[in-house]
Design a protein around this motif. Structure first.
Motif, mmCIF file in Angstrom:
data_model
loop_
_atom_site.group_PDB
_atom_site.id
_atom_site.type_symbol
_atom_site.label_atom_id
_atom_site.label_comp_id
_atom_site.label_asym_id
_atom_site.label_seq_id
_atom_site.Cartn_x
_atom_site.Cartn_y
_atom_site.Cartn_z
ATOM 1 N N ALA A 178 0.892 -1.346 0.011
ATOM 2 C CA ALA A 178 0.121 0.097 0.001
ATOM 3 C C ALA A 178 0.932 1.340 0.148
ATOM 4 O O ALA A 178 0.520 2.361 -0.651
ATOM 5 C CB ALA A 178 -0.983 -0.170 1.263
ATOM 6 N N TYR A 179 1.942 1.261 0.798
ATOM 7 C CA TYR A 179 2.739 2.467 0.736
ATOM 8 C C TYR A 179 3.528 2.484 -0.357
ATOM 9 O O TYR A 179 3.512 3.649 -1.055
ATOM 10 C CB TYR A 179 3.968 1.955 1.770
ATOM 11 C CG TYR A 179 5.327 2.820 1.544
ATOM 12 C CD1 TYR A 179 5.084 4.389 1.950
ATOM 13 C CD2 TYR A 179 6.470 2.481 1.122
ATOM 14 C CE1 TYR A 179 6.327 5.234 1.720
ATOM 15 C CE2 TYR A 179 7.534 3.217 0.832
ATOM 16 C CZ TYR A 179 7.309 4.681 1.059
ATOM 17 O OH TYR A 179 8.279 5.502 1.013
ATOM 18 N N GLY A 180 3.755 1.721 -1.505
ATOM 19 C CA GLY A 180 4.190 1.903 -2.870
ATOM 20 C C GLY A 180 3.447 2.879 -3.673
ATOM 21 O O GLY A 180 4.368 3.854 -4.222
ATOM 22 N N GLY A 181 2.356 3.117 -3.482
ATOM 23 C CA GLY A 181 1.601 4.169 -4.338
ATOM 24 C C GLY A 181 1.919 5.477 -3.720
ATOM 25 O O GLY A 181 1.978 6.346 -4.473
ATOM 26 N N ILE A 182 1.990 5.789 -2.355
ATOM 27 C CA ILE A 182 2.303 6.969 -1.633
ATOM 28 C C ILE A 182 3.654 7.266 -2.278
ATOM 29 O O ILE A 182 3.704 8.348 -2.561
ATOM 30 C CB ILE A 182 2.267 6.735 -0.291
ATOM 31 C CG1 ILE A 182 0.697 6.277 -0.112
ATOM 32 C CG2 ILE A 182 2.519 8.202 0.527
ATOM 33 C CD1 ILE A 182 -0.444 7.210 -0.461
ATOM 34 N N TYR A 183 4.542 6.367 -2.245
ATOM 35 C CA TYR A 183 5.783 6.446 -2.500
ATOM 36 C C TYR A 183 6.039 7.163 -4.011
ATOM 37 O O TYR A 183 6.769 8.180 -4.157
ATOM 38 C CB TYR A 183 6.846 5.446 -2.413
ATOM 39 C CG TYR A 183 8.455 5.632 -2.828
ATOM 40 C CD1 TYR A 183 9.116 6.348 -1.870
ATOM 41 C CD2 TYR A 183 8.853 5.066 -4.057
ATOM 42 C CE1 TYR A 183 10.519 6.464 -2.395
ATOM 43 C CE2 TYR A 183 10.115 5.226 -4.288
ATOM 44 C CZ TYR A 183 10.849 5.973 -3.622
ATOM 45 O OH TYR A 183 12.187 6.214 -4.178
ATOM 46 N N VAL A 184 5.435 6.472 -4.869
ATOM 47 C CA VAL A 184 5.439 6.967 -6.263
ATOM 48 C C VAL A 184 5.005 8.329 -6.390
ATOM 49 O O VAL A 184 5.471 9.180 -7.105
ATOM 50 C CB VAL A 184 4.619 5.839 -7.167
ATOM 51 C CG1 VAL A 184 4.695 6.519 -8.549
ATOM 52 C CG2 VAL A 184 5.327 4.400 -7.225
ATOM 53 N N ALA A 185 3.923 8.638 -5.764
ATOM 54 C CA ALA A 185 3.222 10.067 -5.653
ATOM 55 C C ALA A 185 4.363 10.907 -5.242
ATOM 56 O O ALA A 185 4.647 12.116 -5.667
ATOM 57 C CB ALA A 185 1.867 10.083 -5.068
ATOM 58 N N ALA A 186 4.996 10.541 -4.010
ATOM 59 C CA ALA A 186 5.965 11.389 -3.350
ATOM 60 C C ALA A 186 7.121 11.838 -4.233
ATOM 61 O O ALA A 186 7.570 12.926 -4.228
ATOM 62 C CB ALA A 186 6.103 11.117 -2.022
ATOM 63 N N THR A 187 7.600 10.819 -5.060
ATOM 64 C CA THR A 187 8.622 10.923 -6.054
ATOM 65 C C THR A 187 8.190 11.824 -6.969
ATOM 66 O O THR A 187 9.341 12.541 -7.614
ATOM 67 C CB THR A 187 9.231 9.566 -6.421
ATOM 68 O OG1 THR A 187 8.281 8.805 -7.242
ATOM 69 C CG2 THR A 187 9.650 8.682 -5.359
ATOM 70 N N LEU A 188 7.264 11.847 -7.482
ATOM 71 C CA LEU A 188 6.945 12.864 -8.522
ATOM 72 C C LEU A 188 6.703 14.338 -7.978
ATOM 73 O O LEU A 188 6.987 15.197 -8.631
ATOM 74 C CB LEU A 188 5.713 12.718 -9.356
ATOM 75 C CG LEU A 188 5.810 11.376 -10.444
ATOM 76 C CD1 LEU A 188 4.462 11.220 -11.194
ATOM 77 C CD2 LEU A 188 6.893 11.326 -11.259
ATOM 78 N N ALA A 189 6.534 14.439 -6.884
ATOM 79 C CA ALA A 189 6.385 15.740 -6.134
ATOM 80 C C ALA A 189 7.978 16.238 -5.958
ATOM 81 O O ALA A 189 8.254 17.404 -6.251
ATOM 82 C CB ALA A 189 5.996 15.551 -4.802
ATOM 83 N N TRP A 190 8.890 15.053 -5.624
ATOM 84 C CA TRP A 190 10.379 15.455 -5.553
ATOM 85 C C TRP A 190 10.822 15.909 -7.033
ATOM 86 O O TRP A 190 11.515 16.865 -7.070
ATOM 87 C CB TRP A 190 11.000 14.394 -5.116
ATOM 88 C CG TRP A 190 12.653 14.401 -5.087
ATOM 89 C CD1 TRP A 190 13.243 14.193 -6.170
ATOM 90 C CD2 TRP A 190 13.155 14.797 -4.112
ATOM 91 N NE1 TRP A 190 14.835 14.395 -5.710
ATOM 92 C CE2 TRP A 190 14.904 14.981 -4.595
ATOM 93 C CE3 TRP A 190 13.067 15.433 -2.752
ATOM 94 C CZ2 TRP A 190 15.686 15.331 -3.712
ATOM 95 C CZ3 TRP A 190 14.016 15.804 -1.985
ATOM 96 C CH2 TRP A 190 15.450 15.650 -2.503
ATOM 97 N N LEU A 191 10.464 15.240 -7.989
ATOM 98 C CA LEU A 191 10.948 15.503 -9.306
ATOM 99 C C LEU A 191 10.409 16.966 -9.607
ATOM 100 O O LEU A 191 11.262 17.630 -10.077
ATOM 101 C CB LEU A 191 9.935 14.703 -10.258
ATOM 102 C CG LEU A 191 10.152 15.038 -11.803
ATOM 103 C CD1 LEU A 191 11.712 14.542 -12.139
ATOM 104 C CD2 LEU A 191 9.135 14.310 -12.705
ATOM 105 N N MET A 192 9.344 17.369 -9.183
ATOM 106 C CA MET A 192 8.979 18.923 -9.621
ATOM 107 C C MET A 192 9.736 19.852 -8.549
ATOM 108 O O MET A 192 10.150 20.939 -8.903
ATOM 109 C CB MET A 192 7.322 19.006 -9.245
ATOM 110 C CG MET A 192 6.601 18.337 -10.190
ATOM 111 S SD MET A 192 4.821 18.652 -10.258
ATOM 112 C CE MET A 192 4.406 18.288 -8.461
ATOM 113 N N LEU A 193 9.648 19.515 -7.196
ATOM 114 C CA LEU A 193 10.138 20.659 -6.271
ATOM 115 C C LEU A 193 11.661 20.555 -6.260
ATOM 116 O O LEU A 193 12.144 21.593 -6.078
ATOM 117 C CB LEU A 193 9.475 20.108 -4.734
ATOM 118 C CG LEU A 193 7.989 20.274 -4.686
ATOM 119 C CD1 LEU A 193 7.697 19.884 -3.454
ATOM 120 C CD2 LEU A 193 7.514 21.559 -4.956
ATOM 121 N N ALA A 194 12.374 19.600 -6.184
ATOM 122 C CA ALA A 194 13.647 19.341 -6.111
ATOM 123 C C ALA A 194 14.459 19.667 -7.391
ATOM 124 O O ALA A 194 15.556 20.054 -7.316
ATOM 125 C CB ALA A 194 14.086 18.262 -5.161
#
Length: 110
Positions: free
Chosen positions: A63-79
């Motif tokens: 279940a955590y995997g989906g949250i991680y994928v979304a967070a990495t795309l946020a990282w892609l944009m922000l960082a």
């Protein structure tokens, strides 16, 4: 702590820990970056143990995997300053749908 908060915090720590290794091995950062990186990865693993309820470890990790994928795309944009593509967003939507299915199913089993 509810599962959404645990997963969000875990994602922050996992991304931070992994980025520390990326910075050292791919960008030539000081090896000292590995110290907080390892600490962040330990915090990530500990946080996943805090998922409430009787959710089995494998289910929590899935279940955590989906949250991680979304967070990495946020990282892609922000960082990294890059915009996700339509393919990225479609992939995140599929992953989050999978997360929702797993969590709803787990809640019904308890």
């Amino acid at each position: 702590m509810n599962a959404a908060l645990v997963f969000a915090l875990a994602a922050v720590f996992e991304i931070a820990g992994c980025f520390a290794f990326w910075a050292v091995l791919r960008q030539g950062a000081s090896a000292l970056w590995l110290l907080p990186g390892v600490g962040a990865l330990i915090a990530f693993a500990w946080l996943l143990t805090l998922v409430p309820g009787e959710i089995a470890a494998g289910r929590a990790f899935a279940a955590y995997g989906g949250i991680y994928v979304a967070a990495t795309l946020a990282w892609l944009m922000l960082a990294e300053g890059l915009r996700p593509t339509g393919w990225d967003l479609a992939g995140v939507a599929l992953c989050l749908a999978g997360t929702a299915v797993i969590l709803v199913g787990a809640a019904r089993q308890v």
